[in-house]
Scaffold this active site. Sequence first.
Site, PDB file in Angstrom:
ATOM      1  N   SER A 102       0.803  -1.219   0.000  1.00  0.00           N
ATOM      2  CA  SER A 102       0.000   0.000   0.000  1.00  0.00           C
ATOM      3  C   SER A 102       0.840   1.275   0.000  1.00  0.00           C
ATOM      4  O   SER A 102       1.861   1.371   0.685  1.00  0.00           O
ATOM      5  CB  SER A 102      -0.924   0.011   1.219  1.00  0.00           C
ATOM      6  OG  SER A 102      -1.655   1.225   1.270  1.00  0.00           O
ATOM      7  N   SER A 104      -9.615  -2.212   3.983  1.00  0.00           N
ATOM      8  CA  SER A 104      -9.601  -2.653   2.596  1.00  0.00           C
ATOM      9  C   SER A 104      -9.858  -4.149   2.538  1.00  0.00           C
ATOM     10  O   SER A 104     -10.183  -4.782   3.542  1.00  0.00           O
ATOM     11  CB  SER A 104      -8.276  -2.268   1.924  1.00  0.00           C
ATOM     12  OG  SER A 104      -8.378  -2.408   0.518  1.00  0.00           O
ATOM     13  N   LYS A 150     -14.053  -5.027   3.995  1.00  0.00           N
ATOM     14  CA  LYS A 150     -14.933  -3.869   3.844  1.00  0.00           C
ATOM     15  C   LYS A 150     -16.391  -4.138   4.222  1.00  0.00           C
ATOM     16  O   LYS A 150     -17.101  -3.223   4.650  1.00  0.00           O
ATOM     17  CB  LYS A 150     -14.856  -3.331   2.417  1.00  0.00           C
ATOM     18  CG  LYS A 150     -13.523  -2.675   2.093  1.00  0.00           C
ATOM     19  CD  LYS A 150     -13.541  -2.075   0.698  1.00  0.00           C
ATOM     20  CE  LYS A 150     -12.234  -1.353   0.410  1.00  0.00           C
ATOM     21  NZ  LYS A 150     -12.260  -0.665  -0.889  1.00  0.00           N
ATOM     22  N   SER A 152      -0.769   4.064   0.899  1.00  0.00           N
ATOM     23  CA  SER A 152      -1.499   4.931   1.829  1.00  0.00           C
ATOM     24  C   SER A 152      -0.635   5.454   2.972  1.00  0.00           C
ATOM     25  O   SER A 152      -0.751   6.632   3.333  1.00  0.00           O
ATOM     26  CB  SER A 152      -2.722   4.193   2.379  1.00  0.00           C
ATOM     27  OG  SER A 152      -3.689   4.012   1.366  1.00  0.00           O
ATOM     28  N   GLY A 198      -5.316   2.558 -10.352  1.00  0.00           N
ATOM     29  CA  GLY A 198      -6.105   3.052  -9.229  1.00  0.00           C
ATOM     30  C   GLY A 198      -5.453   4.130  -8.391  1.00  0.00           C
ATOM     31  O   GLY A 198      -5.999   4.489  -7.342  1.00  0.00           O
ATOM     32  N   TYR A 258      -3.479  -0.554  -8.222  1.00  0.00           N
ATOM     33  CA  TYR A 258      -2.402   0.396  -8.520  1.00  0.00           C
ATOM     34  C   TYR A 258      -1.009  -0.169  -8.243  1.00  0.00           C
ATOM     35  O   TYR A 258      -0.002   0.530  -8.435  1.00  0.00           O
ATOM     36  CB  TYR A 258      -2.581   1.705  -7.745  1.00  0.00           C
ATOM     37  CG  TYR A 258      -2.528   1.574  -6.241  1.00  0.00           C
ATOM     38  CD1 TYR A 258      -1.324   1.555  -5.566  1.00  0.00           C
ATOM     39  CD2 TYR A 258      -3.706   1.476  -5.508  1.00  0.00           C
ATOM     40  CE1 TYR A 258      -1.281   1.440  -4.183  1.00  0.00           C
ATOM     41  CE2 TYR A 258      -3.671   1.366  -4.130  1.00  0.00           C
ATOM     42  CZ  TYR A 258      -2.458   1.356  -3.473  1.00  0.00           C
ATOM     43  OH  TYR A 258      -2.418   1.248  -2.111  1.00  0.00           O
ATOM     44  N   ALA A 314     -15.100  -2.155  -3.018  1.00  0.00           N
ATOM     45  CA  ALA A 314     -14.756  -1.071  -3.941  1.00  0.00           C
ATOM     46  C   ALA A 314     -15.716  -1.043  -5.127  1.00  0.00           C
ATOM     47  O   ALA A 314     -16.199   0.024  -5.522  1.00  0.00           O
ATOM     48  CB  ALA A 314     -13.322  -1.223  -4.429  1.00  0.00           C
TER      49      ALA A 314
END
EC number: 1.1.1.25
Length: 303
Positions: free
Chosen positions: A28, A75, A79, A30, A264, A242, A143
């Site tokens: 990730s 994620s 979710k 993030s 993404g 991504y 998603a």
Amino acid sequence: MADNQNVADRIDGHTILIGLMAYPIRHSMSPTMHNTSFVKLGLNYAYLAFEVGNKELPNAIQAIRSLGMRGSNISMPNKQKVIPLLDKLDPVAKMVGAVNTIVNDNGVLTGYTTDGTGFMKSLEDENLDITGEKMTISGAGGAGTAVAIQAATDGVKEMSLFNIRDAEWENAKRNVDIINKNTDCKATLYDLADQDAFKRELADSRIYCDATGVGMKPLEDKTLVSDPSWFHKDMIVYDTVYAPRTTKLMTVAQEAGVDHVFNGLGMMLEQGAEAFKLWTGEDMPVDYIRDLLFSEDPSKVKN
């Protein structure tokens, strides 16, 4: 880290923790995105990734309360599984039936979804408008559900949703029902095994979005569309994956000469900006972060 600030200079006894709970998640971006934003704005927060699957999820969610964390991103594969573990749901998250952001207000955990708005905002960032158009989308997980419902809400005219007959098939049927009852979009569900229908629906779609995990580890050499002739030049092909930066699907679309091919990253950035606002009350420095995320310099951004 931004501005060359040492970790020891910004982590202290007052630092507020925010998490990311998913499996797998070590790829990730993030943590890079959020921690760089915290430094840029001088906010005393830290964002860490935790590999948490369905089995570990209940204890992990309780830890948000126990440790006084401000919240967490959620994620795959958590979710939908996280919903019964929360105290409240934002109305959009309730309609979508999935959560990707948790906010902790003094022990009360509220679930939100920012995936759908992040997807639509990422298209807007590229000056692309899909209102009034036809969309084909594969995947009905967290998603995929958020993207489909948000796109329909924002004005997509027609939607063809494809999914395999797995545990998410019932959710796919639910998505189509919600879209048809609550928006002006006409949605139809197809079995992904019906390849003739898949090819036919792609032929007159303005946008195809793959919202499955196909294309990311351990399926990085896979794609749901392997024949470039299924795509046409004037469409948008959007892979919510991504990592890797260029997925197998994107390679096929590029071979077809498709005008607009995206991974993404843009969606990840914009959904992250919405979550950032929910946690901190501040606007993420999106332009600054975009330069880092889309940089080709590996010393600036690590996967």
